[in-house]
Scaffold this active site. Structure first.
Site, PDB file in Angstrom:
ATOM      1  N   ALA A  73      -5.254   7.686  61.458  1.00  0.00           N
ATOM      2  CA  ALA A  73      -6.071   8.507  60.562  1.00  0.00           C
ATOM      3  C   ALA A  73      -7.482   8.713  61.093  1.00  0.00           C
ATOM      4  CB  ALA A  73      -6.124   7.868  59.175  1.00  0.00           C
ATOM      5  N   THR A  74      -8.012   7.758  61.835  1.00  0.00           N
ATOM      6  CA  THR A  74      -9.360   7.936  62.387  1.00  0.00           C
ATOM      7  C   THR A  74      -9.381   9.131  63.326  1.00  0.00           C
ATOM      8  OG1 THR A  74      -9.986   5.605  62.176  1.00  0.00           O
ATOM      9  CG2 THR A  74     -11.146   6.902  63.839  1.00  0.00           C
ATOM     10  N   ASN A 153     -10.488   3.725  49.504  1.00  0.00           N
ATOM     11  CA  ASN A 153      -9.853   2.542  50.082  1.00  0.00           C
ATOM     12  C   ASN A 153     -10.349   1.229  49.480  1.00  0.00           C
ATOM     13  OD1 ASN A 153     -12.179   3.640  51.613  1.00  0.00           O
ATOM     14  ND2 ASN A 153     -12.044   1.716  52.726  1.00  0.00           N
ATOM     15  N   GLN A 181      -4.942   6.329  52.114  1.00  0.00           N
ATOM     16  CA  GLN A 181      -4.509   5.354  51.112  1.00  0.00           C
ATOM     17  C   GLN A 181      -3.604   5.958  50.043  1.00  0.00           C
ATOM     18  OE1 GLN A 181      -4.896   2.267  51.448  1.00  0.00           O
ATOM     19  NE2 GLN A 181      -6.642   1.965  52.802  1.00  0.00           N
ATOM     20  N   ALA A 202       0.254   5.650  59.680  1.00  0.00           N
ATOM     21  CA  ALA A 202       1.535   5.001  59.394  1.00  0.00           C
ATOM     22  C   ALA A 202       1.385   3.572  58.902  1.00  0.00           C
ATOM     23  CB  ALA A 202       2.420   5.022  60.644  1.00  0.00           C
ATOM     24  N   THR A 239       0.973  12.299  75.866  1.00  0.00           N
ATOM     25  CA  THR A 239       2.390  11.969  75.748  1.00  0.00           C
ATOM     26  C   THR A 239       2.680  11.395  74.365  1.00  0.00           C
ATOM     27  OG1 THR A 239       2.526  11.482  78.116  1.00  0.00           O
ATOM     28  CG2 THR A 239       4.274  10.596  76.715  1.00  0.00           C
ATOM     29  N   CYS A 325     -12.404  -1.886  58.203  1.00  0.00           N
ATOM     30  CA  CYS A 325     -13.197  -1.357  59.308  1.00  0.00           C
ATOM     31  C   CYS A 325     -14.647  -1.811  59.259  1.00  0.00           C
ATOM     32  CB  CYS A 325     -13.136   0.169  59.315  1.00  0.00           C
ATOM     33  SG  CYS A 325     -11.486   0.813  59.645  1.00  0.00           S
TER      34      CYS A 325
END
EC number: 2.8.1.7
Length: 383
Positions: A73-74, A153, A181, A202, A239, A325
């Site tokens: 997500a960052t 969050n 979230q 995820a 990739t 974080c």
């Protein structure tokens, strides 16, 4: 040694065994590069990625072509905000967001400011909510993006996303939401809610770490932040992490099937814990808007105790004082400070976040442990 009861699901979730089972063959047996389209190994990997893309899109009522896989997500937040800023800077350079956003959004906005952009940081009320009118009042002719977190969050408050998106569109701006979230915990319909860009990760919904997505509504353009082979329709080179993507897809599939029952179960467990703490420990209160929040989370302030000592004394449960974080920071939670808490109250607030593998026995144990620790810490005090 007995492990502490885990009540920090907002920081990260364990990989669901069913997700792990789906991922394992893609590390060894099916190890092809999804961009290798000249042989079976590549075709097989490409097909797995396509399946996962459908699973993610289905959970969010989106189009599979709108899903851009990222490292989390960052990166998705960076891609959304920087990507829109660079692509639409000819129209304007003004962005609107919340002062209580995750650092992945706030720090990205600070970066935009260093590039000459302007950012308005809306202040929520004491419950953590903003109103569509605040967004309307902040809109300018040069506003290109409104970015509002779906569910906070730290306190779990859920913003009125549909109404805010409508206001943004009426003002000619795009709407982005960091839904990290919320995805897998709340029913989200990107079309009905008017969401142009949505970030997710995820590892917040029982998938692996290191994989996430930015869902970009068709017709919305962004400038790529990762240059290379032109992967993901030119929006994010690199990739593809096939095992991670398979895991994210499976996690989304499970969330869609089990979300309703899981939300009801966790809501009951959360209420059991929360009510027990409030009833048995004086001078405690819940931070944030109580009715309009995530069902699995409670953030409680324990007054008249030292916050650091409280956290260190709760050795038998794993909880946090806020965002994972910013847990290395010695400063009080900026989210709680914005809500009006004092430094001492913010330091003495704990976030309890439950999850798929939380049990009634664990909740009862956690409740008893918290009561015993707080009572012991308050012995001899004036409380």
């Amino acid at each position: 040694m007995r492990l502490p009861v885990y009540l920090d699901y907002n920081a990260t979730t364990p990989v669901d065994p069913r997700v792990l089972e789906a991922m394992l063959p893609w590390f060894t047996e099916h190890f092809g590069n999804a961009a290798s389209r000249t042989h079976l190994y590549g075709w097989t990997a490409e097909e797995a990625v396509a399946t996962a893309r459908k699973q993610v899109a289905k959970l969010l009522r989106a189009n599979l072509k709108e899903v851009v896989f990222t490292s989390g997500a960052t990166e998705a937040n960076n891609l959304a905000i920087k990507g829109v800023f660079e692509k639409y800077s000819y129209k304007g350079t003004h962005i609107i967001t919340l002062a209580t956003e995750h650092k992945a959004v706030l720090d990205t906005c600070h970066h935009i400011e260093q590039l000459g952009g302007e950012v308005t940081y809306l202040m929520p009320d004491a419950n953590g909510l903003i109103t569509p009118k605040q967004v309307t009042d902040a809109l300018r002719p040069d506003t290109i993006l409104v970015s509002v977190m779906y569910a906070n969050n730290e306190i779990g408050v859920i913003q009125p996303i549909r109404e805010i998106a409508a206001v943004a569109h009426a003002g000619g701006a795009l709407f982005h939401t960091d839904a990290t979230q919320a995805v897998g915990k709340l029913p989200i319909d990107m079309v009905e809610e008017g969401i142009d860009l949505l970030s997710l990760s995820a590892h917040k919904l029982y998938g692996p770490k290191g994989i996430g997505a930015l869902v970009v509504r068709q017709g919305v353009e962004i400038t790529a932040q990762m240059d290379g082979g032109g992967h993901e329709r030119g929006r994010r080179s690199g990739t593809l992490n096939v095992p991670g993507i398979v895991g994210l897809g499976k996690a989304c599939e499970l969330a869609q099937k089990e979300m309703s029952a899981e939300t009801q179960r966790l809501g009951l467990l959360r209420d059991r814990l929360e009510k027990g703490i409030l009833a048995n420990i004086s001078h405690t209160f819940v931070n944030g808007n109580t009715p309009q929040r995530l069902a699995h989370l409670t953030n409680i302030c324990f007054e008249y105790v030292d916050g650091e000592n409280l956290l260190l004394s709760l050795k038998d449960i794993a909880v946090s004082t806020g965002s994972a974080c910013t847990s290395a920071s010695v400063l009080p939670s900026y989210v709680l400070k914005i809500l009006g808490l004092t430094d001492n109250q913010a330091y003495a607030s704990l976030r309890f976040s439950l999850g798929r593998f939380s049990t009634e026995e664990e909740i009862d144990f956690a409740l008893q442990h918290v009561v015993e620790v707080v009572e012991r810490m308050r012995v001899g005090s004036a409380v």
